[in-house]
Each structure stands twice: as structure tokens, then as C-alpha cells.
Scaffold this active site. Structure first.
Site, short mmCIF file in Angstrom:
data_model
loop_
_atom_site.label_atom_id
_atom_site.label_comp_id
_atom_site.label_asym_id
_atom_site.label_seq_id
_atom_site.Cartn_x
_atom_site.Cartn_y
_atom_site.Cartn_z
N GLU A 1 -14.42 60.07 3.99
CA GLU A 1 -13.11 59.46 4.24
C GLU A 1 -13.18 58.28 5.23
O GLU A 1 -12.64 58.35 6.34
CB GLU A 1 -12.11 60.52 4.70
CG GLU A 1 -11.91 61.60 3.63
CD GLU A 1 -10.85 62.64 3.98
OE1 GLU A 1 -10.41 62.69 5.15
OE2 GLU A 1 -10.47 63.40 3.08
N GLU B 1 -13.42 66.42 -2.62
CA GLU B 1 -12.73 67.30 -1.68
C GLU B 1 -11.23 67.30 -1.91
O GLU B 1 -10.61 66.25 -2.04
CB GLU B 1 -12.99 66.88 -0.22
CG GLU B 1 -12.32 67.81 0.80
CD GLU B 1 -12.36 67.27 2.21
OE1 GLU B 1 -13.43 66.85 2.64
OE2 GLU B 1 -11.31 67.28 2.89
#
Length: 312
Positions: free
Chosen positions: A134, A222
Site C-alpha cells: 500500500e 489483500e
């Protein structure tokens, strides 16, 4: 209608992550828990992908090595994701926030490649490694911030030094194509990146024609929905549990993803509860993982033939 003459993506697998130690739980999964997660017999979930963390400390690296060895021994593949480069490589000298200094891009590529070599030397070769978890969201835990240009520069100029495994990028928190389009549109960068990875927190569950046109697999690496009934993990309302099934269907039939990876494997909201018992959510996930095996190819089907019915 089902049309066997029209084929779509090859499925790489389904799975989940260990990556950190969940609060109040042991650091390591037990052999019996690994059996439940990664074997495919009665009472087992048949998962085929484990996501581990490229940890900054030797103690957790040893834990993740054990997880990887166990998953591989049971037929799964392993991907590894760093939450931060070493603090010494960053502009704030911290594992939290900050950015990788440009003068350390080459050293960071070596760092990732050395991790892959370490895993292989210890009997757990990893299938792929990521540049960053991320990179496009600011948080207060272990992390590192990357702009689209920084990610492109690294993938173009330095990622060719990662030779011990495949490379995944950019793992945007919601598959933001502003992070990945520059990689795919640069011939050198796209040659260095084998898999486009991303998450679907609040967005990003969509087809990615550009990635497919460059012959890249697209992995959802994810996601989690932590909604549970107050009574606990074994009493997740069926509506919430079935929402995971609909999400997995959408990831396959709408987004054409090659892989679906949950967050923690063992957690009250995970496929394995904190009591080591498979949750309702786990059994829903198993309807995909037990029967869609690595290398299977999705064929064409009417995705929504009747109200409330979805087919992939």
C-alpha cells in the site's frame, strides 16, 4: 449459459496472510492449523497461496520462514510483501511513513533479492516478492510512501536486479491505476514486473484491460471485512458471510483477477477463528479454493442469470 469455448484468466490460487502477530495469539500457526488451511481433504480449506512479510527483524523472519516452509510442504506458493524498507534507507530513518531515498533504490532492490535468496536457501523459495505494501496511503504503522513516479523509477531502473523471484507491484490500497499505469506503459518497467497486485479497500474491484494487454497476471493480494456478530466468529451472520462469496465471484467474473488473498488467516474475521476452528467465512471461501485449483482456467458463463444468483 455456460460456454466452454470462451476462456478467461488462469487461476493462480486463493489464500491469506500471516505477516504480523495478531493481538493475543501465538506468533506461529501450528502444524494442525497449517493442515486445515493448506491441505484439501475433508474438513480442510484447500488454500494455495500464503502471503508473508519481508520483516525487518530476524525473529519475525524466522517465524515467516516456518510458515512458508509449512505452506510449501502442503503444496502452496508463497508471496512476500515488505511494509517498509530498512529505516536506514529512508528519508526519516523510521519504519513508519517516510520515503525511500533515491540514492538507495539500488540497495533496496538488492535487499529484496537477498530476502528471496535467503528464503530459497532455507527450503522455502518464494513465488513472488512485492515492492511495497500500500504505497499510496499514509498510515501510522510500519509503512513507506511512494508516488507513482517513484514507483515507476524503481521498477524501470532498479527492479531488473531482482532475479531470485518474480516481482509484484504496486499493491495499491484500492488498485488505483494511477500507481500501475505508468509501469505498464513503460516498456522497461513492465518487463521487470511480472504481476500487478492490489487491494480492494473502498474501490478497485474492476477489470484491468491494460494489464491483460501486457500479459500480466493481476492478483488481489489483500482484503478483509471484519463485520461479525457480537457472539463471536462462529456466529457471523450469513448475510455478511455470503458477501465474501459475492466478492470472490466479482473478483473472478468482473475483475478477472488471477488470485484472491485474504488478510489474516487466523483471526476472528478470518477463515480460521482464534479457537482454531474453521469459521463460516472460511467454509464460504473454501467453496472456491477447494474446487478451483491452481492452473484452472475460467470459462464463460452468464454472471447474473437470475436475481440474487451469480455464476462464475
Amino acid at each position: 449459459m455456460i460456454d466452454t469455448g470462451v476462456t478467461h484468466q488462469t487461476i493462480r490460487g486463493f489464500g491469506g496472510a500471516t505477516v504480523f502477530q495478531p493481538p493475543g495469539l501465538p506468533a506461529s500457526l501450528s502444524p494442525s492449523e497449517m493442515d486445515t488451511l493448506f491441505l484439501n481433504g475433508p474438513g480442510q480449506l484447500g488454500f494455495t497461496i500464503l502471503r508473508i512479510r519481508v520483516a525487518s527483524d530476524d525473529a519475525w523472519r524466522a517465524v515467516e520462514l516456518g510458515h512458508a516452509q509449512g505452506a510449501i510442504a502442503r503444496g502452496a506458493i508463497v508471496m512476500a510483501t515488505p511494509w517498509s524498507p530498512p529505516a536506514s534507507m529512508k528519508d526519516n530513518n523510521s519504519l513508519i511513513a517516510g520515503s525511500l531515498l533515491p540514492q538507495n533504490y539500488a540497495a533496496y532492490a538488492t535487499y529484496l533479492n537477498d530476502f528471496a535468496k535467503y528464503m530459497a536457501a532455507n527450503g522455502a523459495p518464494i513465488y513472488a516478492i512485492s515492492v511495497q505494501n500500500e504505497p499510496d496511503i499514509n498510515v501510522t504503522y510500519e509503512s513507506c510512501d511512494w508516488t507513482p513516479q517513484q514507483m515507476l523509477t524503481f521498477c524501470r531502473d532498479n527492479a531488473n536486479a531482482i532475479t531470485a523471484t518474480r516481482l509484484i507491484a504496486p499493491e495499491s490500497f484500492q488498485f488505483r491505476t494511477v500507481m500501475s499505469d505508468p509501469i505498464l506503459n513503460d516498456p522497461t518497467a513492465t518487463e521487470n514486473v511480472e504481476i500487478i497486485g492490489g487491494h480492494i479497500y473502498g474501490g478497485g474491484l474492476a477489470d484491468y484491460p491494460l494489464a491483460r494487454s501486457k500479459d500480466k497476471e493481476v492478483w488481489m493480494t489483500e482484503h478483509l471485512d471484519s463485520t461479525v456478530d457480537p457472539a463471536g466468529s462462529q456466529n457471523i451472520p450469513y448475510a455478511n458471510t455470503l458477501a465474501v462469496a459475492k466478492e470472490m465471484h466479482d473478483c473472478l467474473a468482473t475483475a478477472n483477477f488471477n488470485a484472491y488473498i485474504w488478510w489474516y488467516l487466523k483471526r476472528f474475521y478470518g477463515p480460521l477463528g482464534e479457537d482454531s476452528v474453521v469459521t463460516k467465512r472460511g467454509w464460504v471461501m473454501a467453496q472456491f479454493s477447494k474446487f478451483i485449483r491452481p492452473g484452472y482456467v475460467r470459462i464463460d458463463a452468464t454472471a447474473n442469470p437470475n436475481a440474487g444468483v451469480y455464476v462464475s
